[in-house]
Design a protein around this motif. Sequence first.
Motif, PDB file in Angstrom:
ATOM      1  N   GLN A 181      17.366  55.174 -73.890  1.00  0.00           N
ATOM      2  CA  GLN A 181      16.418  56.210 -73.480  1.00  0.00           C
ATOM      3  C   GLN A 181      14.995  55.680 -73.659  1.00  0.00           C
ATOM      4  N   LEU A 182      14.189  55.764 -72.609  1.00  0.00           N
ATOM      5  CA  LEU A 182      12.819  55.233 -72.685  1.00  0.00           C
ATOM      6  C   LEU A 182      11.816  56.300 -72.290  1.00  0.00           C
ATOM      7  N   GLU A 183      10.707  56.319 -73.016  1.00  0.00           N
ATOM      8  CA  GLU A 183       9.589  57.202 -72.644  1.00  0.00           C
ATOM      9  C   GLU A 183       8.602  56.364 -71.837  1.00  0.00           C
ATOM     10  N   VAL A 184       8.323  56.769 -70.625  1.00  0.00           N
ATOM     11  CA  VAL A 184       7.381  55.998 -69.797  1.00  0.00           C
ATOM     12  C   VAL A 184       6.410  56.951 -69.123  1.00  0.00           C
ATOM     13  N   THR A 185       5.293  56.394 -68.630  1.00  0.00           N
ATOM     14  CA  THR A 185       4.342  57.271 -67.914  1.00  0.00           C
ATOM     15  C   THR A 185       4.797  57.427 -66.468  1.00  0.00           C
ATOM     16  N   ASN A 186       4.412  58.543 -65.867  1.00  0.00           N
ATOM     17  CA  ASN A 186       4.885  58.886 -64.531  1.00  0.00           C
ATOM     18  C   ASN A 186       4.418  57.917 -63.445  1.00  0.00           C
ATOM     19  N   GLU A 187       3.267  57.268 -63.684  1.00  0.00           N
ATOM     20  CA  GLU A 187       2.700  56.415 -62.639  1.00  0.00           C
ATOM     21  C   GLU A 187       3.398  55.061 -62.557  1.00  0.00           C
ATOM     22  N   MET A 188       4.259  54.796 -63.527  1.00  0.00           N
ATOM     23  CA  MET A 188       4.860  53.462 -63.577  1.00  0.00           C
ATOM     24  C   MET A 188       5.923  53.280 -62.509  1.00  0.00           C
ATOM     25  N   THR A 189       6.050  52.020 -62.051  1.00  0.00           N
ATOM     26  CA  THR A 189       7.219  51.691 -61.244  1.00  0.00           C
ATOM     27  C   THR A 189       8.343  51.335 -62.218  1.00  0.00           C
ATOM     28  N   ILE A 190       9.555  51.257 -61.682  1.00  0.00           N
ATOM     29  CA  ILE A 190      10.690  50.907 -62.546  1.00  0.00           C
ATOM     30  C   ILE A 190      10.455  49.531 -63.177  1.00  0.00           C
ATOM     31  N   LEU A 191       9.897  48.610 -62.357  1.00  0.00           N
ATOM     32  CA  LEU A 191       9.640  47.254 -62.865  1.00  0.00           C
ATOM     33  C   LEU A 191       8.651  47.284 -64.031  1.00  0.00           C
ATOM     34  N   GLU A 192       7.571  48.064 -63.864  1.00  0.00           N
ATOM     35  CA  GLU A 192       6.579  48.152 -64.950  1.00  0.00           C
ATOM     36  C   GLU A 192       7.185  48.779 -66.196  1.00  0.00           C
ATOM     37  N   ALA A 193       7.990  49.811 -65.992  1.00  0.00           N
ATOM     38  CA  ALA A 193       8.630  50.477 -67.132  1.00  0.00           C
ATOM     39  C   ALA A 193       9.526  49.490 -67.874  1.00  0.00           C
ATOM     40  N   ALA A 194      10.275  48.700 -67.109  1.00  0.00           N
ATOM     41  CA  ALA A 194      11.173  47.717 -67.727  1.00  0.00           C
ATOM     42  C   ALA A 194      10.365  46.698 -68.520  1.00  0.00           C
ATOM     43  N   LYS A 195       9.280  46.211 -67.902  1.00  0.00           N
ATOM     44  CA  LYS A 195       8.449  45.203 -68.556  1.00  0.00           C
ATOM     45  C   LYS A 195       7.885  45.750 -69.866  1.00  0.00           C
ATOM     46  N   ALA A 196       7.433  47.003 -69.822  1.00  0.00           N
ATOM     47  CA  ALA A 196       6.840  47.619 -71.008  1.00  0.00           C
ATOM     48  C   ALA A 196       7.853  47.705 -72.154  1.00  0.00           C
ATOM     49  N   HIS A 197       9.140  47.713 -71.836  1.00  0.00           N
ATOM     50  CA  HIS A 197      10.164  47.795 -72.880  1.00  0.00           C
ATOM     51  C   HIS A 197      10.982  46.515 -72.990  1.00  0.00           C
ATOM     52  N   ASN A 198      10.349  45.408 -72.577  1.00  0.00           N
ATOM     53  CA  ASN A 198      10.969  44.088 -72.721  1.00  0.00           C
ATOM     54  C   ASN A 198      12.330  43.960 -72.054  1.00  0.00           C
ATOM     55  N   ILE A 199      12.494  44.660 -70.948  1.00  0.00           N
ATOM     56  CA  ILE A 199      13.713  44.459 -70.158  1.00  0.00           C
ATOM     57  C   ILE A 199      13.321  43.611 -68.961  1.00  0.00           C
ATOM     58  N   ASN A 200      13.992  42.501 -68.806  1.00  0.00           N
ATOM     59  CA  ASN A 200      13.578  41.558 -67.771  1.00  0.00           C
ATOM     60  C   ASN A 200      14.291  41.833 -66.444  1.00  0.00           C
ATOM     61  N   ILE A 201      13.495  42.104 -65.419  1.00  0.00           N
ATOM     62  CA  ILE A 201      14.051  42.201 -64.060  1.00  0.00           C
ATOM     63  C   ILE A 201      13.451  41.031 -63.292  1.00  0.00           C
ATOM     64  N   ILE A 218      19.043  54.277 -64.779  1.00  0.00           N
ATOM     65  CA  ILE A 218      18.882  53.004 -64.071  1.00  0.00           C
ATOM     66  C   ILE A 218      19.716  51.916 -64.738  1.00  0.00           C
ATOM     67  N   TYR A 219      20.313  51.076 -63.900  1.00  0.00           N
ATOM     68  CA  TYR A 219      20.988  49.891 -64.435  1.00  0.00           C
ATOM     69  C   TYR A 219      20.334  48.663 -63.822  1.00  0.00           C
ATOM     70  N   THR A 220      19.831  47.783 -64.646  1.00  0.00           N
ATOM     71  CA  THR A 220      19.132  46.609 -64.114  1.00  0.00           C
ATOM     72  C   THR A 220      20.058  45.402 -63.979  1.00  0.00           C
ATOM     73  N   ASN A 221      21.247  45.503 -64.532  1.00  0.00           N
ATOM     74  CA  ASN A 221      22.119  44.314 -64.469  1.00  0.00           C
ATOM     75  C   ASN A 221      23.583  44.679 -64.292  1.00  0.00           C
ATOM     76  N   SER A 222      23.854  45.736 -63.531  1.00  0.00           N
ATOM     77  CA  SER A 222      25.252  46.092 -63.252  1.00  0.00           C
ATOM     78  C   SER A 222      25.855  45.014 -62.354  1.00  0.00           C
TER      79      SER A 222
END
Lengths: 154, 570
Positions: free
Chosen positions: B10-30, B72-76
């Motif tokens: 579960q991640l808290e992100v700001t509404n303006e973010m793209t999925i990629l930015e949200a992932a980056k902010a939480h150290n998930i690499n896409i 979202i699944y980044t690596n299914s």
Amino acid sequence: MNLQKILEKHAFQKDHLIEILIDLQNEKTYKFVTEEEVSLIADALKVPVSHVCGVMSFYTLLSFDERGKYIIQVCKDVPCYLNDDFNVLTTIEKALDISCGDTSKDQFFTLEQTACLGCCDEAPAMRINNKVYTKLTKAKVLRILEEYKEGILC
Amino acid sequence: MATITMNNQQLEVTNEMTILEAAKAHNINIPTLCHYPDLAINSDCRICVVEIEGKRMLPTSCSTPVQDGMVIYTNSPRVLQARKTITELMLSSHDANCTACTRNMRCELQTLSKNLGIDINRFEPTYKDLPIDDNNPSLVRNMNRCIKCGRCVDVCKTVQGVHVLERMGRSNEMMIAPAFNQSLNNLICTYCGQCANVCPVGAIMEKDDTDLVWENLHNPKKRTLVQVAPAVRVAIGESFHSLDDTVPIGKLVSALKHLGFDEVYDTNFTADLTIMEEGNELIYRIQNDDVLPMMTSCCPGWINYVEQHHSDILKHISSCKSPQQMFGALAKNYYKEQENLNKEDIFVVSIMPCTAKKYEAKREEFTDQYDNPDVDVVLTTRELEKMFRQMGVDFDQLDNRDFDEPFGMTSGAAQLFGASGGVMEAALRTVTEVLSGKPLKSLDFSAVRGMDGIKEASFNLKGQEIKVAVSHSLSNAEQLIQGIKDGTSPYTFIEIMACPGGCIGGGGQPYGTDSASRLKRMETTYRVDLEKDIRKSHDNPAIKTLYDNYLQKPLSELSHHLLHTRYYPR
């Protein structure tokens, strides 16, 4: 109507670029735009030449090469392919003895492929200049070509 | 704020973010490919696709905004399979002869392919043997390697506003090309090289001149001189991880000696000289009601641009040669006389952050009647890095050495040339002191520093208010040019650099140059200036000696002959 008049008709508006190119092309029997005209249009509309070239290259209805009086465009999208118990393109290639992309020696026909014509429900389809022909069969295609040659269709 | 679930977290992100930015902010690499930090989002390559619960298709994470409750699944397995297929398709239309490519081991497509574990390509190769465009001194376009990501189009069109490159055609036949598929030398290309810097593969590169340098380094008849530009030393460390981010200038001098250069000189020396000439030209123009605003002339990308697009304002450009060409002129004249050599015995190499400098060195004005150029070869920062690798230079083992004399002593002001606003600041330090006759209280003109597209400042010079402006990247220059054409420009002096951030963000700098690395190089630039004992060009004793012994005074007849030039409409 020369280029200047076409540009004036469209009030030198950048977003009329496609219409300007189509108008210019339709002025000519062999329906093409020269590189020089592209540069003139780019200057007149104050847009980069590369932008006009990009537009020219994107649309199959625009051409840098001289084409025939009649431009046959065969739809290359999926329903037209699935529907064929014969192949529209090869039928025409054989009948006119030209390959896709070529113009007949008498500059009467040019054969091209095009993206979807919007007639998927009546596939296969082709367009000759501004007229669309659908539910094509081999016999129908050959008859249409003959009628153009004889001046019955134009 | 929105709450999303990404890979069961579960991640808290700001509404303006793209999925990629949200992932980056939480150290998930896409993984991404066409995406570049400072450029528009095109979602062309589709590598960054992710799976979203309830959605049938796999959307691109770079262009899809987050929504509250998104799962979202980044690596299914489906995502990984899609990425693999996309990469295989790209590889099938790419000349993947990796071992025979300059980008080998530094190629973004290769890295992606490695990370995805691609072992076999199910698709037949489809790339055609397209001709290579290398008819110009600066850039080589090899479209057999192009993966059509569109970064070069974006940077040329949006950042530089030059728009030489464009997507031509459609679908799988789409190619990135200039108008009419012409060579770059027939077009309004400024050779800034930003396209080469952002290219993820080896499709656009600087013209490689390293072989010519090796040949001359081993030619016993040649005295080899090298000059290093200010922006090179703040960036080359990035390419060698053994170096920390402090400026390895002493080691850089050592390394150049190791390559075999007879004399290692500093372009900063002629940057100081530029300030003496350009500063005095400005003073002359102000005092004699000559054409103002005066515009800087150091940047060859800018000179190409103004000659091609705005030849009606050429009289505003300072007649001073760039520091590179001033060095060349001094080497092939002053140095030649001092050392009792012939021109053809001297081989001058410059290391520049820039691809347009390669074109500049080849200009007719900078070549004598026997085709001997003032600067024989220009290498980019990346080519120097290549030579160091060929030589196997180990920076950890090198000692610190000083630049050679007589072109080695430099001021802090000269180092500023590397950053946008630097030429302006260096000139202001000299011009204000010369005009007021009093030493400056503070040397820092902070209004002209930083990354704003257009920076303005005004100063009081002997009761007279003068306004100055600084811009970097050519799209920003356009605004200042229009002001001059309309007659509304309130400025006395304008500095223009073609590349974002100035030379530190030049087209010849290490790969991966983005706003973060530009800022870092800028900070280093100002630190080098601060650490210098001499921080004003006119206080540099070596410059004083050069004038006393040779040039006499700024704007003297000899100065005009050697250090000034002319521009032509093209």
